[in-house]
Enzyme design. Structure first.
Site, short mmCIF file in Angstrom:
data_model
loop_
_atom_site.label_atom_id
_atom_site.label_comp_id
_atom_site.label_asym_id
_atom_site.label_seq_id
_atom_site.Cartn_x
_atom_site.Cartn_y
_atom_site.Cartn_z
N LYS A 13 -4.82 1.40 -6.66
CA LYS A 13 -6.17 0.78 -6.18
C LYS A 13 -7.25 1.69 -6.58
CE LYS A 13 -5.08 -0.55 -2.18
NZ LYS A 13 -3.82 -0.15 -1.98
N ARG A 88 -8.09 -6.56 4.26
CA ARG A 88 -6.77 -6.48 4.48
C ARG A 88 -6.18 -7.24 5.56
NH1 ARG A 88 -6.74 -0.69 2.93
NH2 ARG A 88 -4.65 0.16 3.16
N ARG A 127 1.59 12.30 -4.46
CA ARG A 127 0.22 11.95 -4.70
C ARG A 127 -0.16 13.20 -3.90
NH1 ARG A 127 -2.96 7.11 -2.38
NH2 ARG A 127 -1.90 7.35 -0.33
N ARG A 160 -2.06 13.82 1.80
CA ARG A 160 -2.53 12.80 2.84
C ARG A 160 -1.36 12.80 4.08
NH1 ARG A 160 -5.04 7.69 0.55
NH2 ARG A 160 -3.80 6.69 2.13
N ARG A 171 3.53 1.37 6.57
CA ARG A 171 2.36 0.73 5.78
C ARG A 171 2.75 -0.37 4.86
NH1 ARG A 171 0.34 6.10 3.16
NH2 ARG A 171 -1.25 4.59 2.29
P1 AP5 Z 1 -3.68 5.48 -5.52
O1 AP5 Z 1 -4.46 4.90 -6.68
O2 AP5 Z 1 -3.86 6.50 -4.76
O3 AP5 Z 1 -3.07 4.14 -4.90
P2 AP5 Z 1 -3.89 3.42 -3.66
O4 AP5 Z 1 -3.48 1.75 -3.88
O5 AP5 Z 1 -5.33 3.49 -3.81
O6 AP5 Z 1 -2.99 3.91 -2.48
P3 AP5 Z 1 -3.64 4.41 -0.93
O7 AP5 Z 1 -2.54 4.79 -0.40
O8 AP5 Z 1 -4.79 4.93 -0.94
O9 AP5 Z 1 -3.88 2.80 -0.42
P4 AP5 Z 1 -3.80 2.42 1.03
O10 AP5 Z 1 -4.22 0.94 0.87
O11 AP5 Z 1 -2.68 2.37 1.89
O12 AP5 Z 1 -4.58 3.31 1.70
P5 AP5 Z 1 -6.13 3.47 2.08
O13 AP5 Z 1 -6.61 4.77 1.74
O14 AP5 Z 1 -6.86 2.25 1.74
O15 AP5 Z 1 -2.12 5.73 -6.42
C1 AP5 Z 1 -1.08 6.29 -5.72
C2 AP5 Z 1 -0.23 7.38 -6.31
O16 AP5 Z 1 0.27 6.86 -7.61
C3 AP5 Z 1 -1.34 8.24 -6.77
O17 AP5 Z 1 -0.48 9.70 -6.81
C4 AP5 Z 1 -1.50 7.91 -8.38
O18 AP5 Z 1 -1.95 9.14 -9.16
C5 AP5 Z 1 -0.01 7.39 -8.72
N1 AP5 Z 1 -0.24 6.20 -9.55
C6 AP5 Z 1 -1.44 5.34 -9.54
N2 AP5 Z 1 -1.13 4.30 -10.68
C7 AP5 Z 1 -0.02 4.68 -11.36
C8 AP5 Z 1 0.78 4.08 -12.15
N3 AP5 Z 1 0.23 3.22 -12.96
N4 AP5 Z 1 1.90 4.70 -12.67
C9 AP5 Z 1 2.11 5.72 -12.08
N5 AP5 Z 1 1.54 6.33 -10.97
C10 AP5 Z 1 0.54 5.80 -10.85
O19 AP5 Z 1 -5.91 3.15 3.71
C11 AP5 Z 1 -5.45 4.30 4.47
C12 AP5 Z 1 -5.36 3.77 6.09
O20 AP5 Z 1 -6.79 3.35 6.40
C13 AP5 Z 1 -4.65 2.49 6.33
O21 AP5 Z 1 -3.31 2.64 6.47
C14 AP5 Z 1 -5.34 1.81 7.70
O22 AP5 Z 1 -4.97 2.59 8.69
C15 AP5 Z 1 -6.97 2.38 7.16
N6 AP5 Z 1 -7.49 1.34 6.52
C16 AP5 Z 1 -8.37 1.41 5.37
N7 AP5 Z 1 -8.45 0.18 5.02
C17 AP5 Z 1 -8.60 -0.63 6.05
C18 AP5 Z 1 -9.12 -2.08 6.40
N8 AP5 Z 1 -9.72 -2.92 5.35
N9 AP5 Z 1 -8.50 -2.65 7.45
C19 AP5 Z 1 -7.98 -1.88 8.38
N10 AP5 Z 1 -7.59 -0.60 8.26
C20 AP5 Z 1 -7.74 -0.10 7.15
#
Ligand code: AP5
Length: 214
Positions: A13, A88, A127, A160, A171
């Protein structure tokens, strides 16, 4: 233009939102990044959120909505924004619909990136993250130009705290239990489009752009 990017942790994402931001000139509103910023600032929200995030659980809906509501008031959101990691829970999705209606706004595109669990674990393990610029890299699939440094800010890249394998697996469980119903919520109202997130980064991007045009 209001776009939602959904998908399990590590689906790509953030990677795709960064590209969309550049091409469409609208900001990326990543609730995870906003929470990590609150953690780094040492704010009350940040202190509470850190414990929850390190466990891999979700922060409460009210806190998240407050953050999003506040952020979309900024002038850079006037032409639209990309929601990355929000909503989410079904409750968040319903609250977002109400918030948009109150502001006479509507959703253009809801994209779900479809990636299987084993690929997710592989991606999270490699990552690398730049805390200030918020950019994300991967040691193999998307390496920075200079090892260990952000292409944009030059800052040191880190891993991270929630990218350890046991937290990643938790997760994924949280995603299945709490976020998969959000996909059904958008599918029922004919707003959900799916993109194969297992493809190479550029191909995923082209798939998302097709959804935006459709
Ligand atoms: P990346 O682009 O970083 O993936 P992402 O989907 O953004 O992953 P996140 O871990 O950031 O998502 P998340 O939803 O768990 O975390 P968030 O920060 O929102 O890609 C991942 C890796 O793969 C990278 O190394 C990239 O280079 C590689 N990659 C990407 N595309 C690729 C491809 N096509 N092929 C190969 N490699 C690829 O949330 C963190 C925490 O915050 C949650 O656990 C929760 O506690 C809290 N939180 C956040 N939002 C909410 C909400 N709305 N409600 C409640 N709690 C929340």
């Amino acid at each position: 233009m209001i776009i939602i990017l959904m998908g399990p942790p590590g689906a790509g994402k953030g990677t795709q939102a960064t590209r969309l931001t550049k091409e469409y000139g609208i900001p990326q509103l990543a609730t995870g990044d906003m929470l990590r910023e609150a953690v780094n600032n040492g704010s009350e929200i940040g202190k509470k959120a850190k414990v929850i995030m390190d466990r891999g659980d979700l922060v409460d809906d009210e806190t998240i909505l407050e953050i999003v509501e506040d952020r979309i008031k900024n002038s850079d959101c006037e032409q639209g924004f990309i929601l990355d990691g929000f909503p989410r829970t079904v409750n968040q999705a319903e609250m977002l619909d109400k918030l948009l209606e109150m502001n006479k706004l509507s959703l253009n595109t809801v994209v779900s990136l479809e990636v299987n669990d084993e690929e997710i674990v592989k991606r999270q393990a490699g990552r690398l993250w730049a805390p200030t610029s918020g950019r994300t890299y991967h040691v193999m699939f998307n390496p920075p130009k200079q090892a260990g440094k952000c292409d944009e800010s030059g800052e040191e890249l880190v891993q991270r705290d929630d990218d350890k394998e046991d937290v990643v697996r938790h997760r994924l469980t949280v995603f299945t239990e709490q976020t998969t119903p959000v996909k059904a919520f958008y599918a029922e109202s004919d707003r959900l489009q799916k993109v194969d997130g297992m493809q190479a980064i550029n191909d995923v991007y082209e798939g998302i752009k097709t959804c935006i045009k459709a």
